[in-house]
Design an enzyme around this catalytic site. Structure first.
Site, PDB file in Angstrom:
ATOM      1  N   ALA A 101     -11.255   2.151  -2.835  1.00  6.43           N
ATOM      2  CA  ALA A 101     -10.848   2.806  -4.071  1.00  6.43           C
ATOM      3  C   ALA A 101      -9.754   2.017  -4.785  1.00  6.43           C
ATOM      4  O   ALA A 101      -9.244   2.439  -5.807  1.00  6.43           O
ATOM      5  CB  ALA A 101     -10.360   4.224  -3.772  1.00  6.43           C
ATOM      6  N   LEU A 103      -6.821   1.316  -3.341  1.00  6.39           N
ATOM      7  CA  LEU A 103      -5.499   1.758  -2.868  1.00  6.39           C
ATOM      8  C   LEU A 103      -5.056   0.984  -1.621  1.00  6.39           C
ATOM      9  O   LEU A 103      -4.131   1.391  -0.932  1.00  6.39           O
ATOM     10  CB  LEU A 103      -5.503   3.269  -2.583  1.00  6.39           C
ATOM     11  N   SER A 106      -8.153  -1.172   3.219  1.00  7.89           N
ATOM     12  CA  SER A 106      -8.498  -2.156   4.256  1.00  7.89           C
ATOM     13  C   SER A 106      -7.265  -2.949   4.684  1.00  7.89           C
ATOM     14  O   SER A 106      -7.081  -3.223   5.870  1.00  7.89           O
ATOM     15  CB  SER A 106      -9.633  -3.074   3.811  1.00  7.89           C
ATOM     16  N   ALA A 107      -6.392  -3.291   3.725  1.00  9.91           N
ATOM     17  CA  ALA A 107      -5.177  -4.043   4.083  1.00  9.91           C
ATOM     18  C   ALA A 107      -4.292  -3.225   5.012  1.00  9.91           C
ATOM     19  O   ALA A 107      -3.718  -3.757   5.973  1.00  9.91           O
ATOM     20  CB  ALA A 107      -4.395  -4.423   2.830  1.00  9.91           C
ATOM     21  N   ASP A 150      -2.094  -6.718  -1.438  1.00 11.36           N
ATOM     22  CA  ASP A 150      -2.303  -5.533  -0.601  1.00 11.36           C
ATOM     23  C   ASP A 150      -1.666  -5.687   0.776  1.00 11.36           C
ATOM     24  O   ASP A 150      -0.989  -4.781   1.262  1.00 11.36           O
ATOM     25  CB  ASP A 150      -3.804  -5.255  -0.424  1.00 11.36           C
TER      26      ASP A 150
HETATM   27  O1  PMV Z   1      -8.389  -3.108  -7.129  1.00  7.40           O
HETATM   28  P1  PMV Z   1      -7.613  -3.984  -6.256  1.00  7.40           P
HETATM   29  O2  PMV Z   1      -6.550  -3.301  -5.524  1.00  7.40           O
HETATM   30  O3  PMV Z   1      -8.480  -4.837  -5.406  1.00  7.40           O
HETATM   31  O4  PMV Z   1      -6.766  -4.902  -7.233  1.00  7.40           O
HETATM   32  C1  PMV Z   1      -7.075  -6.153  -7.619  1.00  7.40           C
HETATM   33  C2  PMV Z   1      -5.953  -6.702  -8.446  1.00  7.40           C
HETATM   34  C3  PMV Z   1      -6.416  -7.797  -9.369  1.00  7.40           C
HETATM   35  O5  PMV Z   1      -5.279  -8.223 -10.108  1.00  7.40           O
HETATM   36  C4  PMV Z   1      -7.467  -7.316 -10.339  1.00  7.40           C
HETATM   37  C5  PMV Z   1      -6.984  -8.971  -8.577  1.00  7.40           C
HETATM   38  C6  PMV Z   1      -5.997  -9.768  -7.782  1.00  7.40           C
HETATM   39  O6  PMV Z   1      -6.463 -10.499  -6.887  1.00  7.40           O
HETATM   40  O7  PMV Z   1      -4.790  -9.748  -8.043  1.00  7.40           O
END
Ligand code: PMV
Length: 318
Positions: A101, A103, A106-107, A150
């Site tokens: 989602a 948030l 997984s990390a 993350d």
């Molecule tokens: O949706 P998420 O938590 O995977 O966020 C990705 C964040 C981005 O800036 C869109 C990509 C990145 O690698 O920083």
């Protein structure tokens, strides 16, 4: 028995633009994943109580799997088990974060597993080592894709500023509401879409990225001073710029407008890669409950969260 837990995350400002090196701001939230390891001679057994995977268990010695929904969690946990050459252990995963989602579910599982398993094996890893190992493992599972955001937030907690390097920020805890669209979220697809737009229209997209970076930097003192009305205004601007990049969706926009309207939020924006996944809203004078009701009425799943929470921690080392 050894237990470690690690938080999920939200991106407050700067997603997508950070891929091109401008500043982004993320915060750890008080929804956590918990990993418990116990000795189990002759067997490596993974069990999870993860929200969407309740009750699944996998016996790696026999390959017996009691749920087909397990693939998401097992890919990550199997990478950690290989890294630490795990034998004779039972690994239990519990998580209050919805998977896939945006948030950081997984990390947080990877970071908690690295901390719990390494400690159970008698190693004493620093946070820097936990963050570095976890980032490499998450990246491997995601086939080279993934930013260190993350895993860094799951490890260090608090607030982190991302640009060319990762920098911790000393900012107060802040109550927020996350609205989950229940729509799938594909980070790789959205990042490639935005990067492609940038390649074709650099003169249009680069100024948007620069404006987003400026928003992240202007937001930092506003959080410090608890100037929530202005902070909300900047969240609204950031959402508009992300929509201009094409990463919002009808469901995200509906939740954002419900939050600002009936929910009385100071501001709201999508968080993460977009296309689905989650939005965040800053509660206004009407309070958190009004915001939760408004998001539910707009068919979202609201989560009350606090940002700036503690990173990975050992819960018990018995
Ligand atoms: O949706 P998420 O938590 O995977 O966020 C990705 C964040 C981005 O800036 C869109 C990509 C990145 O690698 O920083």
């Amino acid at each position: 028995m050894t237990t470690a837990s690690a938080p999920g995350k939200i991106i407050l400002f700067g997603e997508h633009a950070v891929v091109s090196g401008v500043t982004a701001l993320g915060g750890a939230i008080d929804l956590r994943a918990k990993v418990t390891v116990r000795d189990l001679p002759g067997c490596v057994l993974i069990k999870t109580e993860e929200l969407a995977l309740r009750g699944f268990s996998l016996d790696l010695t026999t390959g017996r799997l009691t749920s087909t929904k397990a693939a998401h969690a097992t890919r990550y946990i199997s990478a950690v088990l290989r890294e630490f050459d795990v034998r004779d252990m039972q690994i239990c995963i519990e998580s209050s974060l919805p998977p896939a989602a945006g948030l950081g579910s997984s990390a947080s599982i990877v970071v908690a597993a690295v901390a719990a398993i390494s400690r159970h094996q008698g190693q004493s890893l620093s946070r820097k080592e936990i963050a570095a190992i976890s980032y490499q493992l998450e990246k491997k599972v995601q086939q080279g894709l993934g930013s260190p955001m993350d895993t860094a937030l799951a490890t260090y907690g608090g607030y982190l500023q991302f640009s060319q390097k990762i920098q911790p920020l000393d900012l107060p805890l802040q109550e927020m509401v996350v609205g989950y669209t229940k729509m799938p979220h594909d980070t790789k697809y959205e990042v490639e879409k935005v990067q492609d737009l940038k390649k074709r229209y650099f003169d249009l997209v680069d100024p948007i990225f620069q404006a987003i970076g400026a928003l992240s930097e202007k937001a930092i003192p506003l959080i410090r001073e608890r100037n929530l009305a202005e902070l909300g205004r900047l969240m609204n601007v950031n959402h508009g710029l992300l929509a201009a990049l094409g990463v919002s969706s009808r469901e995200l926009d509906e939740l954002v407008h419900a939050a600002r309207g009936a929910g009385g939020a100071f501001g709201a924006k999508l968080t993460g890669a977009g296309g689905g996944g989650c939005m965040i809203a800053l509660p206004g004078a009407a309070g958190v409950d009004a915001l939760m009701v408004a998001l539910r009425q707009a068919r979202g799943v609201p989560f009350k969260v606090v940002t700036g929470c503690e990173g990975v921690r050992l819960e018990g080392d018995l």
